[in-house]
Design an enzyme around this catalytic site. Structure first.
Site, PDB file in Angstrom:
ATOM      1  N   PRO A   1       0.822  -1.221   0.000  1.00 39.19           N
ATOM      2  CA  PRO A   1       0.000   0.000   0.000  1.00 39.19           C
ATOM      3  C   PRO A   1       0.851   1.265   0.000  1.00 39.19           C
ATOM      4  CG  PRO A   1      -0.117  -1.119   2.138  1.00 39.19           C
ATOM      5  CD  PRO A   1       0.632  -2.023   1.221  1.00 39.19           C
TER       6      PRO A   1
ATOM      7  N   GLU B   1       2.607  -7.810   8.649  1.00 37.81           N
ATOM      8  CA  GLU B   1       2.874  -6.363   8.608  1.00 37.81           C
ATOM      9  C   GLU B   1       3.681  -5.981   7.372  1.00 37.81           C
ATOM     10  OE1 GLU B   1       1.587  -3.962  10.382  1.00 37.81           O
ATOM     11  OE2 GLU B   1       0.436  -5.503  11.427  1.00 37.81           O
TER      12      GLU B   1
ATOM     13  N   ARG C   1      -4.717  -8.251 -20.214  1.00 35.55           N
ATOM     14  CA  ARG C   1      -5.778  -7.940 -21.190  1.00 35.55           C
ATOM     15  C   ARG C   1      -5.335  -6.864 -22.188  1.00 35.55           C
ATOM     16  NH1 ARG C   1      -9.703  -4.518 -20.554  1.00 35.55           N
ATOM     17  NH2 ARG C   1     -11.385  -6.003 -20.843  1.00 35.55           N
TER      18      ARG C   1
ATOM     19  N   ASP D   1     -12.045   0.732 -23.523  1.00 36.28           N
ATOM     20  CA  ASP D   1     -12.272   0.599 -22.080  1.00 36.28           C
ATOM     21  C   ASP D   1     -12.087   1.917 -21.353  1.00 36.28           C
ATOM     22  OD1 ASP D   1     -12.885  -2.036 -21.755  1.00 36.28           O
ATOM     23  OD2 ASP D   1     -10.825  -2.685 -21.382  1.00 36.28           O
TER      24      ASP D   1
HETATM   25  N1  SAM Z   1       1.776  -2.738   7.525  1.00 40.83           N
HETATM   26  C1  SAM Z   1       1.697  -2.495   6.116  1.00 40.83           C
HETATM   27  C2  SAM Z   1       1.583  -1.007   5.842  1.00 40.83           C
HETATM   28  O1  SAM Z   1       0.943  -0.316   6.641  1.00 40.83           O
HETATM   29  O2  SAM Z   1       2.091  -0.530   4.818  1.00 40.83           O
HETATM   30  C3  SAM Z   1       0.505  -3.216   5.497  1.00 40.83           C
HETATM   31  C4  SAM Z   1       0.669  -4.683   5.464  1.00 40.83           C
HETATM   32  S1  SAM Z   1      -0.661  -5.519   4.713  1.00 40.83           S
HETATM   33  C5  SAM Z   1      -1.626  -5.978   6.086  1.00 40.83           C
HETATM   34  C6  SAM Z   1       0.027  -7.044   4.187  1.00 40.83           C
HETATM   35  C7  SAM Z   1       0.451  -7.084   2.736  1.00 40.83           C
HETATM   36  O3  SAM Z   1      -0.683  -6.927   1.906  1.00 40.83           O
HETATM   37  C8  SAM Z   1       1.421  -6.030   2.281  1.00 40.83           C
HETATM   38  O4  SAM Z   1       2.744  -6.367   2.590  1.00 40.83           O
HETATM   39  C9  SAM Z   1       1.178  -6.008   0.790  1.00 40.83           C
HETATM   40  O5  SAM Z   1       1.924  -7.008   0.113  1.00 40.83           O
HETATM   41  C10 SAM Z   1      -0.292  -6.336   0.679  1.00 40.83           C
HETATM   42  N2  SAM Z   1      -1.138  -5.151   0.456  1.00 40.83           N
HETATM   43  C11 SAM Z   1      -2.000  -4.616   1.328  1.00 40.83           C
HETATM   44  N3  SAM Z   1      -2.639  -3.557   0.817  1.00 40.83           N
HETATM   45  C12 SAM Z   1      -2.176  -3.415  -0.442  1.00 40.83           C
HETATM   46  C13 SAM Z   1      -2.434  -2.483  -1.484  1.00 40.83           C
HETATM   47  N4  SAM Z   1      -3.304  -1.490  -1.330  1.00 40.83           N
HETATM   48  N5  SAM Z   1      -1.772  -2.637  -2.655  1.00 40.83           N
HETATM   49  C14 SAM Z   1      -0.880  -3.633  -2.818  1.00 40.83           C
HETATM   50  N6  SAM Z   1      -0.586  -4.539  -1.857  1.00 40.83           N
HETATM   51  C15 SAM Z   1      -1.213  -4.436  -0.679  1.00 40.83           C
END
Ligand code: SAM
Length: 267
Positions: free
Chosen positions: A92, A133, A171, A186
Site C-alpha cells: 500500500p 505487517e 488484457r 475501455d
Molecule cells: N503494515 C503495512 C503497511 O501499513 O504498509 C501493510 C501490510 S498488509 C496488512 C500485508 C500485505 O498486503 C502487504 O505487505 C502487501 O503485500 C499487501 N497489500 C495490502 N494492501 C495493499 C495495497 N493497497 N496494494 C498492494 N498490496 C497491498
C-alpha cells in the site's frame, strides 16, 4: 512475434492464484502461451526445521514481519542475483496502479498499430506478495526494483493485488481479448470513462435502448459513443481531462456542455 508476458510470483499462498488463473480470459491466455504465471512458494526456501517465514518486529509492537532470508533465497534462486527482471513489491506504500502503469508494465503502445511494429520478446515481470505487517525493510531496500499499490486501502496480503495487476496487464496484450477494440475503448484506456453499453432486448420494462444504437449508422454511433464518454467523464471524473487525449471536436463538444449542468447520461 506474438507478444507474451511471463510473471514470476513469490507468495506464501500460491493456492490463492489457481482458481482465477484457470478461469475465462486468463485461462485462454495461458493455454495460448500469451501468459505464463510461475508461482513460487516462499516457504520452500526456508532452511529451518519448522519452515518459519515470519518473526516479531524489532522494537516491539503487534503483528509479524516476513523474514528476509527466505524472500532473498526464493527470488535469487529463481531470478538470480541481481534479479534478471523487474521485481515489483505489492504494497500500500507503492506508486498507485493505474491504466497507464498497466500499459507501461505490458510494454504495449497506446495504439495497437504502433505495437504491431515492435518485435520485442516476452516481457518478464516478478511480483512479491507481502503478508502480515509486510516484508523486512531490507527486502525493499536491496531486492525490489519497484513498489506498486492497487489503491489507498490495506489488504491482508499482496496476492489479490498481484492478481489485479496481472489481469490488467494481460488484457492489454494483443491477442488476449477476442475483440482488441475492447481494450482501446475501455474506461481509462484513452484517459476517459467508457460510453454506456446496451444489449438485447431493445425495450426492457419499457426502457428503450437509444435509437442511434439501432440505426446501423456506424459513423453516428461512433460519434454518440465518443460524446457519451466525454459526458460521463465530465460528470463523474473531470480530473481525468487533465491527461486525456482530446481532439478539437472533443473540445468543442465539452465547451457546449458548459452551462448544461442538468444534462443526463444517455440523453
Ligand atoms: N503494515 C503495512 C503497511 O501499513 O504498509 C501493510 C501490510 S498488509 C496488512 C500485508 C500485505 O498486503 C502487504 O505487505 C502487501 O503485500 C499487501 N497489500 C495490502 N494492501 C495493499 C495495497 N493497497 N496494494 C498492494 N498490496 C497491498
Amino acid at each position: 512475434m506474438q507478444k507474451a508476458v511471463i510473471f514470476d510470483v513469490f507468495t506464501l499462498f500460491p493456492e490463492v492464484f489457481e482458481p482465477y488463473l484457470h478461469t475465462s480470459i486468463m485461462q485462454r491466455a495461458r493455454q495460448r502461451e500469451i501468459l505464463t504465471v510461475r508461482l513460487h512458494y516462499i516457504r520452500q526456501w526456508t532452511t529451518d526445521r519448522h519452515h518459519v517465514t515470519d518473526d516479531e518486529p524489532y522494537g516491539g509492537g503487534g503483528g509479524m514481519v516476513m523474514k528476509p532470508e527466505p524472500v532473498f533465497a526464493a527470488v535469487e534462486g529463481v531470478l538470480g542475483s541481481p534479479p534478471a527482471c523487474p521485481l515489483i513489491l505489492l504494497t500500500p506504500q507503492g506508486r498507485v496502479f493505474t491504466q497507464a502503469v498497466a500499459r507501461e508494465l505490458a510494454g504495449v503502445a497506446l495504439r495497437l498499430e504502433d505495437d504491431a511494429q515492435s518485435d520485442e520478446g516476452p516481457r518478464r515481470l516478478a511480483l512479491l506478495c507481502g503478508r502480515y505487517e509486510g516484508v523486512d525493510e531490507r527486502v525493499r531496500q536491496h531486492l525490489v526494483s519497484d513498489e506498486i499499490s492497487i489503491g489507498d486501502y490495506v489488504l491482508t496480503g499482496g496476492e489479490l493485488a498481484a492478481l489485479v495487476l496481472i489481469d490488467a496487464v494481460v488484457r492489454l496484450i494483443p491477442g488476449v481479448l477476442g475483440d482488441p477494440s475492447g481494450a482501446i475503448d475501455d474506461s481509462h484506456a484513452s484517459g476517459l470513462i467508457e460510453y454506456p453499453h446496451f444489449t438485447r432486448p431493445a425495450v426492457f420494462r419499457g426502457w428503450n435502448v437509444p435509437d442511434v444504437l439501432l440505426s446501423g449508422d456506424h459513423a453516428r454511433i461512433d460519434r454518440w459513443r465518443r460524446e457519451q464518454a466525454l459526458l460521463r467523464t465530465w460528470q463523474r471524473r473531470p480530473d481525468l481531462f487533465e491527461t486525456a487525449l482530446l481532439s478539437e471536436e472533443d473540445r468543442e463538444f465539452l465547451a457546449s456542455l458548459q452551462g448544461n449542468e442538468g444534462l443526463r447520461l444517455e440523453d
